[in-house]
Design a protein around this motif. Structure first.
Motif, PDB file in Angstrom:
ATOM      1  N   LYS A  79       0.724  -9.990 -12.178  1.00 52.22           N
ATOM      2  CA  LYS A  79       1.704  -9.299 -11.344  1.00 52.22           C
ATOM      3  C   LYS A  79       2.411  -8.160 -12.075  1.00 52.22           C
ATOM      4  CE  LYS A  79       1.060 -11.879  -7.740  1.00 52.22           C
ATOM      5  NZ  LYS A  79       0.436 -11.307  -6.510  1.00 52.22           N
ATOM      6  N   VAL A  82       6.011  -2.050 -10.978  1.00 55.14           N
ATOM      7  CA  VAL A  82       6.232  -2.469  -9.594  1.00 55.14           C
ATOM      8  C   VAL A  82       7.623  -2.015  -9.168  1.00 55.14           C
ATOM      9  CG1 VAL A  82       4.705  -4.465  -9.773  1.00 55.14           C
ATOM     10  CG2 VAL A  82       7.125  -4.717 -10.342  1.00 55.14           C
ATOM     11  N   TYR A  86      12.119  -4.328  -5.530  1.00 56.63           N
ATOM     12  CA  TYR A  86      12.068  -5.480  -4.644  1.00 56.63           C
ATOM     13  C   TYR A  86      10.915  -6.407  -5.004  1.00 56.63           C
ATOM     14  CZ  TYR A  86       8.419  -2.859  -2.120  1.00 56.63           C
ATOM     15  OH  TYR A  86       7.292  -2.155  -1.794  1.00 56.63           O
ATOM     16  N   GLU A  87       9.818  -5.842  -5.514  1.00 57.70           N
ATOM     17  CA  GLU A  87       8.707  -6.673  -5.961  1.00 57.70           C
ATOM     18  C   GLU A  87       9.080  -7.427  -7.235  1.00 57.70           C
ATOM     19  OE1 GLU A  87       5.778  -7.592  -4.957  1.00 57.70           O
ATOM     20  OE2 GLU A  87       5.772  -6.502  -3.067  1.00 57.70           O
ATOM     21  N   LYS A 105      10.914 -10.457  -6.227  1.00 55.07           N
ATOM     22  CA  LYS A 105      10.018 -11.450  -5.635  1.00 55.07           C
ATOM     23  C   LYS A 105       9.159 -12.136  -6.701  1.00 55.07           C
ATOM     24  CE  LYS A 105       6.567 -10.050  -3.066  1.00 55.07           C
ATOM     25  NZ  LYS A 105       5.830  -9.487  -1.920  1.00 55.07           N
ATOM     26  N   ILE A 106       8.657 -11.360  -7.647  1.00 57.79           N
ATOM     27  CA  ILE A 106       7.794 -11.915  -8.697  1.00 57.79           C
ATOM     28  C   ILE A 106       8.542 -12.928  -9.550  1.00 57.79           C
ATOM     29  CG2 ILE A 106       6.549 -11.328 -10.825  1.00 57.79           C
ATOM     30  CD1 ILE A 106       5.801  -8.665  -9.451  1.00 57.79           C
TER      31      ILE A 106
END
Length: 471
Positions: free
Chosen positions: A439, A444, A447-448, A451-452
């Motif tokens: 990931k 990124v 917001y990613e 989430k990650i």
């Protein structure tokens, strides 16, 4: 007598009116037509719904067939619906076991590569997984069971991919799950105010910035245990740049759980660390020559002064006694990352410094993760996950500060993190190292990043913070 005088019929005799008979007949006919149309509509709707359901099932069957042809590690039995339930000590999810042994146990249980402090070099990383073991996720749109009450516990359709599943419904939509997470809270986050002053402390913060062809990601999220116990996030992050714009300075701090105001201690420590390091760099120090013990002592003094003012402690209190008292109130760890944005031979010079506590630092390169250093690492290379932290403003101990100097190349990344993530990475059977390699291989958006780092994992409920730099 007139024989031809016939009597006429009486005018009072009446006959039925045709109009009064026709109206009720018409009403009855219309009602019959309405009933017939309603029955016809129900039949058509039922046939359409059955056809739509068959088409949806056929689509899923074709998807499962396609998936099985492209990933041998996934089969139809692994794709299953999970319904949340309010049972278990945390609340909250009643999920099936996702701890099936991988096909290649040797590649899954391989330890992270370790930084050699004697030679000041990082070994060449080797892949933690084969190309066919690459992680990916496919999320189905959930079809809720119409005979099931979903008002409080919506069905979450998840698809297992290798060692983790992706939640596809609710506020945790898109979050990865590892292993048996029955004890993970699944209720909506509550508003939590800071102790005493009732100030709001955000549950998560994140940012991604670009500077001189480098991308920097900054994130801190509140752990599930703090959500459940209505406590604020105790991890803090801070970031700054030297006056000439050359050096990037990041700091993370993890407030100790036992300290009631550790979130304030961690926040104040990160701010003072960045300010102190920036001042030294602006004075002409090079990162590799920074006086780390002086910086640590400066931060300790600032925490003492702040603690005296905040908690009205007598000015003549002895430092050692004061430190022990404040460590139980605002105690915190401290990690620092300095990046030289001026590339030399397409390489970026990095300094990692652990001033106190149990933080970690890693390098991501070529689909593998290399351990740069940790406050929990023993001389034998093992990890003590329950090691007692000597938190600032107390003296962190003779082994601190821990300093590592390393360079990273293009398409590589370096990050520092609290033990909320570091402990998970140090458990190779959990698979977090492989997951993060996949990931975080490339930059990124913010917001990613949230989430990650918000993944669900067995017995992983602590706050998580990270500062990562992609070269």
């Amino acid at each position: 007598m007139n024989l031809f005088n016939f009597s006429r019929p009486s005018s009072s005799t009446s006959y039925p009116d045709i109009g009064t008979i026709a109206i009720p007949i018409i009403v009855i006919i219309l009602l019959i037509i309405g009933v017939l149309l309603s029955l016809l509509g129900i039949i058509i709707k039922k046939n359409f719904s059955q056809k739509e359901s068959n088409q949806a099932m056929d689509t899923d069957d074709r998807h499962d067939e396609w998936q099985s042809n492209n990933d041998d590690s996934v089969n139809k039995e692994e794709c299953q619906s999970i319904r949340t339930d309010s049972e278990g000590p945390y609340g909250y999810t009643d999920e099936q076991e996702f701890t099936q042994s991988p096909t290649d146990t040797s590649s899954r249980s391989r330890k992270n590569l370790q930084y050699n402090s004697e030679t000041n070099e990082v070994p060449s990383p080797s892949p933690l997984h084969r190309p066919e073991d690459r992680l990916s996720s496919i999320t189905h749109s959930p079809r809720l069971n119409q005979n099931q009450d979903n008002s409080h516990h919506p069905t979450r359709k998840t698809v297992k991919k290798n060692r983790y599943v992706i939640i596809a419904e609710g506020l945790k939509r898109g979050i990865a799950s590892f292993g048996d997470v029955k004890n993970a809270p699944n209720r909506d986050p509550l508003i939590v105010l800071s102790n005493k002053d009732d100030s709001y402390f955000p549950g998560c913060v994140a940012d991604v910035i670009v500077h001189e062809n480098l991308t920097i990601g900054i994130v801190a999220v509140r752990g599930l245990s703090h959500e459940e116990n209505k406590k604020v996030r105790q991890d803090s992050v801070a970031f700054g740049v030297s006056a000439n714009g050359r050096y990037l300075i990041g700091s993370i701090a993890d407030g100790v759980s036992e300290a009631e105001f550790s979130h304030k201690g961690s926040y104040y420590a990160t701010q003072k660390i960045v300010k102190s390091v920036r001042k030294k760099l602006d004075e002409g120090f090079h990162p590799e020559d920074l006086p780390w013990e002086d910086i640590t002592n400066h931060v300790r003094n600032e925490l003492r002064a702040r603690g005296k003012r905040t908690f009205k402690i007598a000015e003549d209190a002895q430092d050692q006694e004061l430190d022990s008292h404040l460590a139980k109130v605002i105690g915190t760890t401290a990690e620092v990352l300095i990046i030289d944005s001026k590339k030399i031979n397409d390489q970026v010079s990095c300094i990692r410094a652990s001033l106190a506590g149990d933080g970690y630092s890693f390098i991501i390169s070529n689909d593998s993760m290399t351990l740069l250093g940790s406050g929990k690492e023993t001389p034998s290379g093992d990890f003590v996950l329950n090691e007692k932290v000597c938190a600032l403003p107390k003296d962190p101990g003779p082994k601190y500060p821990l300093i590592n100097q390393v360079t990273i190349s293009k398409n590589e990344a370096i990050f520092i993190t609290s033990d909320g993530i570091g402990d998970d990475i140090s458990k190779p059977d959990l698979g977090i190292d492989v997951y993060l390699c996949d990931k975080l291989a490339k930059p990124v958006p913010a917001y990613e990043l949230i989430k990650i780092t918000s993944y669900l994992a067995f017995q992983s409920h602590d706050d998580r913070s990270m500062i990562i730099v992609w070269a």
